[in-house]
Structures are given as C-alpha cells and as structure tokens.
Design a protein around this motif. Structure first.
Motif, PDB file in Angstrom:
ATOM      1  N   GLY A 681       0.756  -1.242   0.000  1.00 27.75           N
ATOM      2  CA  GLY A 681       0.000   0.000   0.000  1.00 27.75           C
ATOM      3  C   GLY A 681       0.783   1.287   0.000  1.00 27.75           C
ATOM      4  O   GLY A 681       0.230   2.339   0.333  1.00 27.75           O
ATOM      5  N   SER A 682       2.066   1.269  -0.343  1.00 29.41           N
ATOM      6  CA  SER A 682       2.811   2.519  -0.408  1.00 29.41           C
ATOM      7  C   SER A 682       2.245   3.409  -1.503  1.00 29.41           C
ATOM      8  O   SER A 682       1.875   2.934  -2.585  1.00 29.41           O
ATOM      9  N   ASN A 683       2.178   4.704  -1.219  1.00 29.78           N
ATOM     10  CA  ASN A 683       1.726   5.658  -2.228  1.00 29.78           C
ATOM     11  C   ASN A 683       2.779   5.790  -3.320  1.00 29.78           C
ATOM     12  O   ASN A 683       3.985   5.693  -3.051  1.00 29.78           O
ATOM     13  N   ASN A 684       2.333   6.043  -4.524  1.00 28.22           N
ATOM     14  CA  ASN A 684       3.287   6.175  -5.612  1.00 28.22           C
ATOM     15  C   ASN A 684       2.652   6.923  -6.769  1.00 28.22           C
ATOM     16  O   ASN A 684       1.419   6.997  -6.885  1.00 28.22           O
ATOM     17  N   GLN A 685       3.500   7.467  -7.603  1.00 31.34           N
ATOM     18  CA  GLN A 685       3.089   8.101  -8.850  1.00 31.34           C
ATOM     19  C   GLN A 685       4.109   7.726  -9.917  1.00 31.34           C
ATOM     20  O   GLN A 685       5.311   7.690  -9.653  1.00 31.34           O
ATOM     21  N   VAL A 686       3.610   7.459 -11.098  1.00 26.33           N
ATOM     22  CA  VAL A 686       4.471   7.051 -12.216  1.00 26.33           C
ATOM     23  C   VAL A 686       4.492   8.188 -13.232  1.00 26.33           C
ATOM     24  O   VAL A 686       3.444   8.719 -13.617  1.00 26.33           O
ATOM     25  N   PHE A 687       5.702   8.556 -13.646  1.00 28.68           N
ATOM     26  CA  PHE A 687       5.892   9.614 -14.630  1.00 28.68           C
ATOM     27  C   PHE A 687       6.663   9.040 -15.811  1.00 28.68           C
ATOM     28  O   PHE A 687       7.629   8.285 -15.631  1.00 28.68           O
ATOM     29  N   ALA A 688       6.240   9.385 -16.999  1.00 30.03           N
ATOM     30  CA  ALA A 688       6.879   8.868 -18.209  1.00 30.03           C
ATOM     31  C   ALA A 688       7.263  10.011 -19.120  1.00 30.03           C
ATOM     32  O   ALA A 688       6.525  10.994 -19.263  1.00 30.03           O
ATOM     33  N   GLY A 689       8.451   9.893 -19.715  1.00 26.45           N
ATOM     34  CA  GLY A 689       8.929  10.875 -20.676  1.00 26.45           C
ATOM     35  C   GLY A 689       9.190  10.217 -22.008  1.00 26.45           C
ATOM     36  O   GLY A 689       8.859   9.041 -22.225  1.00 26.45           O
ATOM     37  N   VAL A 695       9.475   6.504 -11.083  1.00 21.89           N
ATOM     38  CA  VAL A 695       8.462   6.176 -10.085  1.00 21.89           C
ATOM     39  C   VAL A 695       8.807   6.921  -8.805  1.00 21.89           C
ATOM     40  O   VAL A 695       9.927   6.829  -8.301  1.00 21.89           O
ATOM     41  N   MET A 696       7.862   7.687  -8.292  1.00 18.09           N
ATOM     42  CA  MET A 696       8.027   8.360  -7.001  1.00 18.09           C
ATOM     43  C   MET A 696       7.191   7.617  -5.973  1.00 18.09           C
ATOM     44  O   MET A 696       6.011   7.334  -6.207  1.00 18.09           O
ATOM     45  N   MET A 697       7.800   7.283  -4.835  1.00 15.61           N
ATOM     46  CA  MET A 697       7.109   6.496  -3.812  1.00 15.61           C
ATOM     47  C   MET A 697       7.283   7.147  -2.456  1.00 15.61           C
ATOM     48  O   MET A 697       8.309   7.758  -2.165  1.00 15.61           O
ATOM     49  N   TRP A 698       6.262   7.005  -1.599  1.00 15.07           N
ATOM     50  CA  TRP A 698       6.309   7.483  -0.229  1.00 15.07           C
ATOM     51  C   TRP A 698       5.215   6.792   0.568  1.00 15.07           C
ATOM     52  O   TRP A 698       4.342   6.151   0.008  1.00 15.07           O
ATOM     53  N   SER A 699       5.272   6.946   1.886  1.00 12.29           N
ATOM     54  CA  SER A 699       4.266   6.342   2.759  1.00 12.29           C
ATOM     55  C   SER A 699       4.262   7.092   4.086  1.00 12.29           C
ATOM     56  O   SER A 699       5.330   7.483   4.571  1.00 12.29           O
ATOM     57  N   PRO A 700       3.087   7.309   4.679  1.00 14.82           N
ATOM     58  CA  PRO A 700       3.056   8.000   5.985  1.00 14.82           C
ATOM     59  C   PRO A 700       3.860   7.280   7.054  1.00 14.82           C
ATOM     60  O   PRO A 700       4.434   7.911   7.940  1.00 14.82           O
ATOM     61  N   THR A 701       3.906   5.955   6.984  1.00 18.36           N
ATOM     62  CA  THR A 701       4.705   5.152   7.908  1.00 18.36           C
ATOM     63  C   THR A 701       5.684   4.304   7.093  1.00 18.36           C
ATOM     64  O   THR A 701       5.510   4.112   5.896  1.00 18.36           O
ATOM     65  N   LYS A 702       6.678   3.789   7.758  1.00 22.79           N
ATOM     66  CA  LYS A 702       7.681   2.997   7.060  1.00 22.79           C
ATOM     67  C   LYS A 702       7.077   1.684   6.553  1.00 22.79           C
ATOM     68  O   LYS A 702       6.411   0.970   7.300  1.00 22.79           O
ATOM     69  N   LYS A 703       7.328   1.386   5.294  1.00 27.77           N
ATOM     70  CA  LYS A 703       6.849   0.154   4.680  1.00 27.77           C
ATOM     71  C   LYS A 703       7.935  -0.410   3.772  1.00 27.77           C
ATOM     72  O   LYS A 703       8.887   0.292   3.410  1.00 27.77           O
ATOM     73  N   VAL A 704       7.754  -1.672   3.405  1.00 31.30           N
ATOM     74  CA  VAL A 704       8.685  -2.338   2.491  1.00 31.30           C
ATOM     75  C   VAL A 704       7.877  -2.923   1.342  1.00 31.30           C
ATOM     76  O   VAL A 704       6.887  -3.631   1.564  1.00 31.30           O
ATOM     77  N   GLU A 705       8.275  -2.603   0.132  1.00 29.56           N
ATOM     78  CA  GLU A 705       7.634  -3.151  -1.062  1.00 29.56           C
ATOM     79  C   GLU A 705       8.660  -3.993  -1.824  1.00 29.56           C
ATOM     80  O   GLU A 705       9.830  -3.632  -1.899  1.00 29.56           O
TER      81      GLU A 705
END
Length: 958
Positions: A681-689, A695-705
């Motif tokens: 469930g980590s938040n992420n956004q994908v950007f393409a050029g 890929v930018m990823m973040w999470s309010p709490t520490k997680k492992v993907e």
C-alpha cells in the motif's frame, strides 16, 4: 511697669548682656560645628555617589575600543537635555503616528523616584555650604535619583501607532553583533510591539531589517535577542527601532503601555567560513577546501575546529587546525589536510581539505577554540551533486531572480543554474536606456542562457529610480506595472533600446513582478494589454506577454484575454499539493483550448512555521502535482529568500535546494501517467517521458515493497544521492526491495515497458460473492504497450480455500492491443470474506526471459453488506466480541451467526437481522477473557433464505 521693676531690670542689664554674648558665641560655635558636620556628610555622600557612578560606568563599559558596543538604559546619560526623550532618537510622524501618543522616559518605580528627588532637593540647598568650604566643587551635587532610579522608554497608547528610532551608528563587516533588549506590553488588545535592528547603506537606505518576536496583550518584561548578526555587504550604518503596529483590520488600542529597556548592541570578532566554490555547489568527486577567517581581532596562536555534518545533522568528520597571525611561513602548519596562513586582507585563516564524501547536502561548522572566545562560531553549507539525467534541462521548473544576477559573473551564473536543474529563468530587464553597460550585460546573459537551453522570460517590473520621473511616479511604492504603462508615448520611447536589443532573443515577456497584480480590475484590460504587446514587439520579432493573476480570482475567458500567459500567484500560504491538483483540474475542465498558458509561482512553505522535512515533502509533492497538468512554467519567486526560497541569504545552498533540483531534473520532461498497485500500500506516482520513466514512492509510515521494475533500477533520495536497490527473491521471482517512508524517493532506470504493462493489468470483477462451492468468473485484462508483438505465459496464484481451473494460460498479443483471460473460481467452505491480494505472474518470452508479479485486490463478500468484529476485555475479565453488520442494500438481510472462540471454549450463537440502510450489532461474552488475548475468533454467518455463508476471523485484542 513700676519704677522698682524698671530699676531692677536696669541693674541686671549688664549681667544679661554679658550672658547673651557668651550664649551667642556658643551658638555660633555649635552652628559652625553643625555646618562642618553637614558639609562633611554631604561631601562623603557626594564622594560615595561619585565612586558608585564611576564603578557602574566601568562595569557597564565591557567593550574595548576596538570592539565598541552600544547601549541604552535610558538613564541620565541618555537624556542630557532633560526633555524625557532619549538624545538623538526620532519618532515617526504622520496621520497614523500622532504626536499625542506619549513617548517618554519613565521610571520603573515612580514612588521611589519621588522620594529620592526630595533628598536631591535637600542636597541642592545644603550644597551651598559645601561650595563655601570647597569652592572647586561643581555648582550642583550629583543626582542620587539619576544613580538609583531605573528608567525605561515608555509608549502610552491613545488611538494611534508609534515608532521611534535611535541615532545611526557605524557598523563593520569585521564584526558580528548580538542585539538584545527587554520588552513589555500592558493591556494591548489590537496593537502589538517589537524591536528591530536596521542596517543602512552609505546613503541611509535600508538594506536589512531584523525583527524580534512580536508581543501583544499583557506581557511582563522579557528579554529578546538576535544573535550572530552579520551586517550585509553594503551596510555602513545601523539603528534600533521600537515599533507599535496595529491590527490588520485597522483597529487600534486607545489604552495600553509598551516599554523597552536595556538595549544592547554587542560586537564580537567574526569567524567567517568559505569554500573554494563561492556558491557552494560541487560536482561529485571534486576536492572541497574550507577556509576559516577571523575578522576584528588579532590572534597570536589559537585553534579552529571544523566539523562536517550531513543533512540529518550527524557529524561525519572533525578536524582542528592551528591558526597564527604571524605572517612568518615558519609558523604556519602545512599538511595534506589543513594549513594556516595570513589572508590577503591581513586576517589569519585556516584551511581544511575535506575527505571524500558522497552526493548530498552538508553543513560545515567551524568554531574558534579559545578559553576566552568560545562563542565565536559559524557555519556554511555545501551541495555535492551527481548527474541525474543526460542532455539539456527541460520542463516547466525555473527561478525568478528579482534582484538580478546578485553580482555573479554571467558565465558562472549560467553554469550554476544548469547544474541545479533550472529550465526557465525570469530575469529583470528594465534598465535606463542610456545604461549601455547594463544593456550589454543582459544581452550577454541571454545569449549564454540560450546556449545551454535555459529559456528566458524578460521581466519588465520596476525601472531604475532615475527613470521614475519620466513616468510621473513620485515614489517607488507607486511604481506598479499598470501605472508605468499608462502613457504609451513615454514607455515606448524609454523601452525602445531594451526591446530592440533583446526581443530578437527573448520571446516571452512578463509585465510586472509575480506579486504585482495591479492589472486586476482595470477597465478595458484586454485592449490595454494588446496595445502594450503591440508597442513592445514593434522593435523586434513577435513576442508573448504574461501578466500576474491571483489564484483566488476567477480567470477571464479566452474572449476576454489578449495576453499569452497568466502567471498565477498566491500569498505566502501556497496551495497544498492536493489543492493545487484539484484547482488545476477544475481550470483544465473549464478551458476551451484558446486560453492563455498557465504559469505559476512555486514558493516553499514558511521556514518559520514548518519543520524542514515537512517543507521538503510539500515542495516535492507540489512539483509532482504540476506534472499532472498542462503547466508551462513554475518558478520559485525568490530563491534567495531564506523563508520561502532555496538558498540562504548569502547565496549558499539551503535544505530545499537539492530536493528542488532532484525533482526538477527527474520530473521535468515527464508527465504523470498513473499509479502502481503495490502489495503493502505505499503511495506512488508514475511519470513517463520520451525515453524514460520515473516512479516516485512514499508512505506516511515505514513500509517495504518488493516489486520487479527492471534490471537497472536505482534509487534517488531527495538530496540527489543515487544508490542501488537491493534485489531479493519474491515468491520465486527476482524483485527489488524498496523501503518507503514520509520522505519521497525516486526510482530511475525502471523498465518503461514492464511498467506500462503492469499498469494495464486489471481484474474486471473487483468483488466475488460469498457463494461457497459455486463457480464464479474472474477476468484479467492486460494491454501490450509496445508496437511489437508480445508472447508469454500467465499464472494466477490464489488463496488455498479457492479452486481455480487451469490457473496457467499462454498468451500472445499484438502491439497496442488488449486481451482478456477468464478464470472459473470456486470458493471452498473455509473461504473467508474480506479483501485479497491476488497475485498474477507474467512471464515474457524475451532474451533473457523476464518475469513480473502483479497484485490486484479482490473483495469477497455480499454486495451492500460490511462486517466488523471488535473485541475488548471488560472490568469483569470477560471477553466482549461485538459483531457489527451494516446493510447498504435495498432489502433486509438476516444471518444465523456462530462465533467460535480460540480452541477450548464453546461457540456462541446469535441471530442478526439488518434492515436496509441500517447498522446492527450483537455482543458475545466469554469468561476469563484475558486468557484469550492474542488468539483468533471465527465468525460463521449463514444467510437465512439464501445460499451465502460468510466466514470472517479477527485477532482478540484487550
């Protein structure tokens, strides 16, 4: 009187006369003795007062002639003309600053002052006797009132504001200063007070104002301080101000008192630290040399200690270097790590060549190690960068430099901006037409920026002060862009040399600074801007013009606009990333395609209100939100602003510089294309050029993907540090192990094809009904994102309680086409309701073969029904389990519920009926509940008059 009596008196007259003479002689002797005693007392008192005065003056004068300080305690020495106003101080006058607001020197204890004045009056009368005995003494005795009574500067409010300023004092760049004072307020409701230390140039123009905290209400005396103040480079004088300001709505207090006392401006020797890169930006691997220089104090032999700290404040290295003032080379220490020498200006210095460090943001702190100068310390910052992309910088992110190049050489400025990822530059171009030097400098700057691909926006915001007379502007405050462009005959002639030289190279021009919104609400605005554009481009190629427009004001339609871009600005509380995304989305839906381009300002949130990590995450998230919309330009309004910008006031990197650079370089030429469904469930956004994906990823709490994104994936933190991503085995496949937290990270080198394929995979049925033992369809949809055919194999991995026919399927797909694979699902008797992560394994027949696992969520349950289990231990040590059912369907639902506790206890049974659009709860109780904590309970609910069976389990919590 009888004759006998008269005769008696006459007889005794001779005796009486003799006695009177003796008494008179005695009285004179006694009087002289008393006068002598009184004189001696007064003299002793005068001597004591004088000695105490000298003692106090000596105690207060703690500044040597070379380190002269300034102080005001508002005693007699600060009011030698006895007018109750400190000597040389001037109060501000004006409509808002009436003279009837009392500003005067007052006593902290008026009663004490009154009593001691009585004593001073007695001393004045007796002082004549002292003068008779000692003619050389002063005409008046020393004032005990002035010595004992403590005074302060008092402002008594009466419906107006107040401001009073000290005399100007010389300042020097050789010293750093500590400014302090005591402030109090009494009975303020609308007004507030603060003190300021003001630096002025040689012409007494303000160059910097430092404010103490603002106080209001009733605040007892408190000391406020501004420490380690370094005068600006062009500062020649300084002064102190006491300012009483009103409320924002203009309401002012008619009663209240403000006091200021014990003002101190203390100079200290200044320790400066510089690096061999004046702007503090280093390429990875380049040696870094730090130099400490002591100003304002001769040094015979001392130590300077250097410390290197990373962005977390963790000390990485420490080094001490001996420093000498002697120019004799034999006294210098030279080594590969440090050296000491005499600077060109005669100041002693010490240098340190830093050990190799990785890319990132660092702070170099230095302190003068000496028993008597422990407070002499300073720091500076550096940024070590490595390449994050190849080619020219592209994208919408840029800077505005409202103060111009800040004295930086154009070649150095160009290289610096390129390294920092600046794709656009807003630059002030309004010069005097006779200033050929400035015109040529701007032309050279434009040429250099073009050569490295930085796009320029010429800004016509404020002409030089000497030009204002041509525009009939009386004050620089009135030099708003709408006022300056009133008379075409004037501005066209004065701007002709500028535009004829620059419009051939600069196509984009902004009318007014980013915060100049004076065009707003002007009549015939469309016609006026069109006329300005025509007049400006008459000297060169066709140009595009932009005007500033606040966020909260509705945009004009395409038919009402004659400008080519609208620069959206806000106050110093910018929109959050979510607000910015929503606002831009609303405006995009309202556009017809012919509206002006969208430009916007991109200030950081206030450093005085938010901690560093919050500011960084906010800035990065807003930059990411911009790439989800059609924004052509997003600029930092003033990078040198230490509260809202990216640099310190001295131009060195601040904490936000590298996060901005990282985001600009990695996201600049990309567009937001979607998100990944990650297992944890980590938040992420994908950007393409055009040729890469991020890929930018973040999470309010520490997680492992754990996810496979390609063979060359690297991680970049906001500081621009590039590191490899650990590779692990995940369910028999190779995957990257990525740790996420509140601070965003970037993944580069990802396989764009695999990324696009992942994002195309979907399960058509997001919910399976809880029919146990019955066949239900599940369809998987996917798309080939390439132009070539793709061949592979797909396998669905399901929970053990499910049965799937033929879980492995082969597939072949032409470029750009989509396909659907259908599976028959049967839920076993032990299948639980709830949300499941269904793993879909895809193997691509490539050389070498590639495999990825995609997780998609499927919910098992009843449409319109949600079930929750909550547990707690009661005061009687019973386990209370509450089953809560919510029915959002249009018909009533009934279930026979059996709750099975952990092994060893008998199950319990309840009947639950839930009406439409209602919630019903039932409680189950088990004795000795503490023994069951940590175990699991199972709910089995059988639908009445139906075929569904719901299995749901939960952990027992206290």
């Amino acid at each position: 009187m009888t004759g006998t009596a008269a005769l008696g008196i006459l007889r005794n007259s001779t005796v009486t006369t003799r006695t009177s003479r003796a008494c008179e002689t005695h009285r004179r002797a006694v009087g002289i003795a008393a006068q002598v005693s009184r004189c001696l007392g007064i003299i002793s008192t005068w001597i004591a007062v004088t000695l105490v005065s000298i003692s106090l003056a000596t105690a207060n004068d703690n500044s040597s002639p070379s380190l002269r300080g300034y102080q005001w305690d508002f005693g007699r020495s600060d009011d030698e003309d006895f007018n109750s106003v400190p000597d040389g101080w001037l109060r501000r006058k004006g409509v808002k600053y009436p003279n009837y607001v009392k500003i005067e020197i007052a006593a902290h204890d008026p009663l004490l002052e009154s009593n001691i004045r009585s004593f001073d009056t007695a001393m004045v009368k007796a002082w004549r006797s002292v003068q008779a005995l000692i003619p050389s003494v002063s005409s008046l005795p020393p004032s005990l009132t002035d010595l004992i009574v403590d005074r302060f500067l008092l402002v008594e409010l009466d419906g107006g504001l107040a401001e009073i300023q000290s005399p100007h004092m010389p300042t020097s760049q050789l010293f750093q200063y500590r400014f302090s004072c005591r402030l109090m307020t009494e009975g303020l409701k609308y007004d507030a007070a603060h003190a300021s230390l003001v630096f002025l140039d040689a012409e007494l123009k303000e160059v910097q104002v430092l404010d103490t905290p603002v106080i209001t209400g009733t605040t007892p005396w408190r000391r406020v301080e501004i420490d380690r103040v370094r005068p600006p480079q062009n500062a020649k004088h300084m002064c102190v101000r006491l300012i009483v300001s009103g409320s924002e709505d203009g309401i002012q207090d008619i009663r209240g008192r403000i006091g200021i006392d014990d003002i101190r401006i203390e100079p200290f020797p200044q320790l400066q630290i510089t690096t061999d890169e004046p702007l503090g930006v280093y390429d990875l691997g380049k040696p870094i040399v730090a130099t400490a220089k002591i100003l304002g104090m001769p040094v015979d032999s001392s130590l300077v200690e250097f410390r290197l700290l990373d962005h977390r404040g963790v000390e990485l290295h420490r080094h001490q270097a001996e420093i000498h003032s002697s120019p004799d080379p034999s006294n210098a220490i030279n080594s590969t790590k440090s050296s000491t020498k005499k600077n060109a200006d005669g100041s002693p210095t010490a240098t340190w060549t830093l050990p190799p460090i990785t890319s990132g943001f660092y702070r170099i702190a230095s302190a003068f190690v000496d028993d008597h100068s422990t407070s002499l310390a300073t720091d500076t910052t550096i940024a070590v960068i490595e390449p994050l992309r190849i080619g020219e910088v592209a994208g919408p992110f840029g800077w505005a430099l409202p103060q111009g190049s800040q004295g930086i050489d154009t070649r150095e400025l160009t290289a610096w901006l390129t390294k920092l990822g600046v794709a656009w530059l807003k630059y002030p171009c309004w010069t005097a037409p006779e200033d050929t030097v400035a015109l040529e400098r701007n032309a050279v700057l434009v040429g250099r920026m073009q050569s490295v691909g930085i796009q320029m926006v010429g800004v016509l915001d404020a002409p030089p002060t000497s030009e204002l007379v041509h525009y009939e502007i009386q004050s620089p405050r009135d030099a708003l862009i709408a006022n300056l462009f009133r008379d075409r005959a004037v501005w066209q002639q004065r701007l002709e040399p500028i535009m004829s030289q620059l419009t051939l190279k600069v196509r984009h021009w902004q009318l007014g600074a980013d915060d100049d919104q004076s065009f707003l609400g002007r009549p015939r605005l469309q016609e006026q801007v069109s006329s300005i554009r025509t007049g400006l481009q008459g000297f060169g190629q066709s140009i595009d013009v932009a005007i500033s427009w606040p966020w909260m004001e509705p945009m004009l339609s395409a038919e009402e606009s004659s400008w080519q871009a609208t620069s959206r600005t806000s106050d110093r509380n910018p929109l959050t990333a979510a607000e910015l995304d929503a606002t831009l989305d609303v405006e995009a839906r309202a556009k017809t395609g012919r509206e002006p381009q969208t430009w916007l300002s991109l200030d950081a949130i206030d450093a005085n209100r938010y901690e560093r990590n919050t500011r960084i995450a906010d800035l990065v998230m807003r930059m990411a939100a911009i790439r989800n919309h059609d924004v052509q330009l997003a600029t930092i309004r003033d990078p040198y602003d230490s509260r809202f910008g990216l640099l310190r006031e001295d131009g060195r990197p601040s904490d936000l510089l590298l996060p901005w650079r990282t985001s600009s370089l990695l996201l600049g030429d990309t567009r937001f294309v979607g998100t990944l469904s990650l297992q944890n469930g980590s938040n992420n956004q994908v950007f393409a050029g055009p040729s890469r994906a991020v890929v930018m990823m973040w999470s309010p709490t520490k997680k492992v993907e754990e996810i496979y994104l390609g063979k060359d994936v690297k991680q970049v933190d906001v500081w621009g540090h590039v590191s490899p991503v650990p590779v692990v085995d995940h369910a028999g496949h190779e995957a990257q192990r990525i740790e996420t937290g509140p601070m965003p990270i970037f993944l580069i080198g990802v396989d764009a094809t695999l990324l696009a394929f992942r994002m195309s995979v979907a399960i058509a049925e997001t919910t399976l009904d809880s029919f146990l033992g019955q066949v239900q369809p599940l369809h998987v949809v996917y798309t080939n994102p390439t132009r070539d055919s793709m061949v592979g194999e797909m396998r669905i991995r399901h929970p053990d309680a499910w049965q799937v026919d033929s879980p492995t399927r082969s597939w072949e797909l032409l470029g750009g086409k989509s396909a659907t694979q259908g599976f028959d699902i049967v839920l076993g008797n032990s299948a639980m309701i709830g949300e499941y992560d269904i793993a879909l394994d895809f193997q691509f027949q490539t050389t070498p073969p590639r495999e990825i696992t995609v997780y998609r969520k499927v919910n098992v349950g009843v449409a319109g029904l949600s079930v929750k289990l909550k547990s707690r231990i009661t005061n009687d040590n019973e386990l209370q389990v509450t089953v809560e059912m919510t029915n959002t369907s249009p018909k009533a639902l009934s279930y026979d519920c059996m709750l099975f506790p952990p092994p060893g206890r008998q199950y319990q049974r309840r009947y639950i009926r839930v009406a439409p659009m209602e919630t019903t709860a039932r409680d189950f109780f088990f004795s000795n509940g503490s023994e069951l904590v940590g175990g699991r309970v199972l709910l089995r609910a059988v639908e009445q008059d139906g075929r569904r069976v719901l299995n749901y389990d939960a952990e027992v919590t206290p």
